[in-house]
Design a protein around this motif. Structure first.
Motif, PDB file in Angstrom:
ATOM      1  N   SER A  58      52.287 -47.787  22.367  1.00  0.00           N
ATOM      2  CA  SER A  58      53.323 -47.607  21.337  1.00  0.00           C
ATOM      3  C   SER A  58      53.470 -48.848  20.473  1.00  0.00           C
ATOM      4  N   LYS A  59      53.390 -50.018  21.100  1.00  0.00           N
ATOM      5  CA  LYS A  59      53.490 -51.275  20.339  1.00  0.00           C
ATOM      6  C   LYS A  59      52.331 -51.369  19.344  1.00  0.00           C
ATOM      7  N   ALA A  60      51.152 -50.972  19.760  1.00  0.00           N
ATOM      8  CA  ALA A  60      49.993 -50.990  18.861  1.00  0.00           C
ATOM      9  C   ALA A  60      50.208 -50.031  17.695  1.00  0.00           C
ATOM     10  N   LEU A  61      50.764 -48.869  17.980  1.00  0.00           N
ATOM     11  CA  LEU A  61      51.022 -47.898  16.911  1.00  0.00           C
ATOM     12  C   LEU A  61      52.033 -48.436  15.902  1.00  0.00           C
ATOM     13  N   ARG A  62      53.059 -49.129  16.392  1.00  0.00           N
ATOM     14  CA  ARG A  62      54.068 -49.704  15.485  1.00  0.00           C
ATOM     15  C   ARG A  62      53.469 -50.795  14.607  1.00  0.00           C
ATOM     16  N   SER A  63      52.412 -51.443  15.106  1.00  0.00           N
ATOM     17  CA  SER A  63      51.750 -52.499  14.332  1.00  0.00           C
ATOM     18  C   SER A  63      50.822 -51.936  13.273  1.00  0.00           C
ATOM     19  N   ASP A  64      50.572 -50.655  13.331  1.00  0.00           N
ATOM     20  CA  ASP A  64      49.621 -50.006  12.416  1.00  0.00           C
ATOM     21  C   ASP A  64      50.330 -49.701  11.092  1.00  0.00           C
ATOM     22  N   ASP A  65      50.499 -50.740  10.281  1.00  0.00           N
ATOM     23  CA  ASP A  65      51.174 -50.557   8.999  1.00  0.00           C
ATOM     24  C   ASP A  65      50.192 -50.778   7.847  1.00  0.00           C
ATOM     25  N   LYS A  66      50.678 -50.750   6.618  1.00  0.00           N
ATOM     26  CA  LYS A  66      49.798 -50.848   5.442  1.00  0.00           C
ATOM     27  C   LYS A  66      49.093 -52.193   5.337  1.00  0.00           C
ATOM     28  N   GLU A  67      49.723 -53.259   5.845  1.00  0.00           N
ATOM     29  CA  GLU A  67      49.082 -54.570   5.747  1.00  0.00           C
ATOM     30  C   GLU A  67      48.103 -54.837   6.886  1.00  0.00           C
ATOM     31  N   ASN A  68      48.272 -54.176   8.007  1.00  0.00           N
ATOM     32  CA  ASN A  68      47.476 -54.492   9.193  1.00  0.00           C
ATOM     33  C   ASN A  68      46.997 -53.199   9.843  1.00  0.00           C
ATOM     34  N   ARG A  69      46.164 -52.491   9.158  1.00  0.00           N
ATOM     35  CA  ARG A  69      45.704 -51.172   9.598  1.00  0.00           C
ATOM     36  C   ARG A  69      44.821 -51.271  10.845  1.00  0.00           C
TER      37      ARG A  69
END
Length: 104
Positions: A58-69
């Protein structure tokens, strides 16, 4: 934001998934031997290990944003598959333990 180490994430997910499956099978063995208290304790530990793996995911998924895909790797996909297989096996083992209780 610190860079994401996908290999580390994958290994953590796999570790917790494997631990949870091992504990669930230990619980089934205990139930087969008639030690249902031990089986329940081991199932609680199995659930905790699964939840730890899920938190990492879940933490990895939350990190999956536009700047850090995050681009999934085969190792990361394998880790997720391993974790979800653990969930399925824990669920089935819980049912088997209930059957052992009824038979006992």
């Amino acid at each position: 934001m610190e860079p994401i180490n996908l290999d580390k994430i994958a290994f953590q997910i796999t570790l917790h998934g494997g631990n949870s499956k091992d504990l669930a099978y230990d619980a089934l063995k205990a139930a087969k031997e008639g030690d249902f208290d031990k089986a329940e304790n081991l199932l609680e530990e199995a659930d905790k290990e699964f939840n730890e793996g899920h938190k990492v995911h879940s933490k990895a998924l939350r990190s999956d944003d536009k700047e850090n895909r995050i681009v999934p790797t085969l190792l990361l996909l394998h880790a997720k598959d391993h974790l979800m297989a653990a969930r399925s096996e824990i669920t089935l083992i819980k049912e088997l333990i209930e059957l052992h209780k009824k038979i006992d």
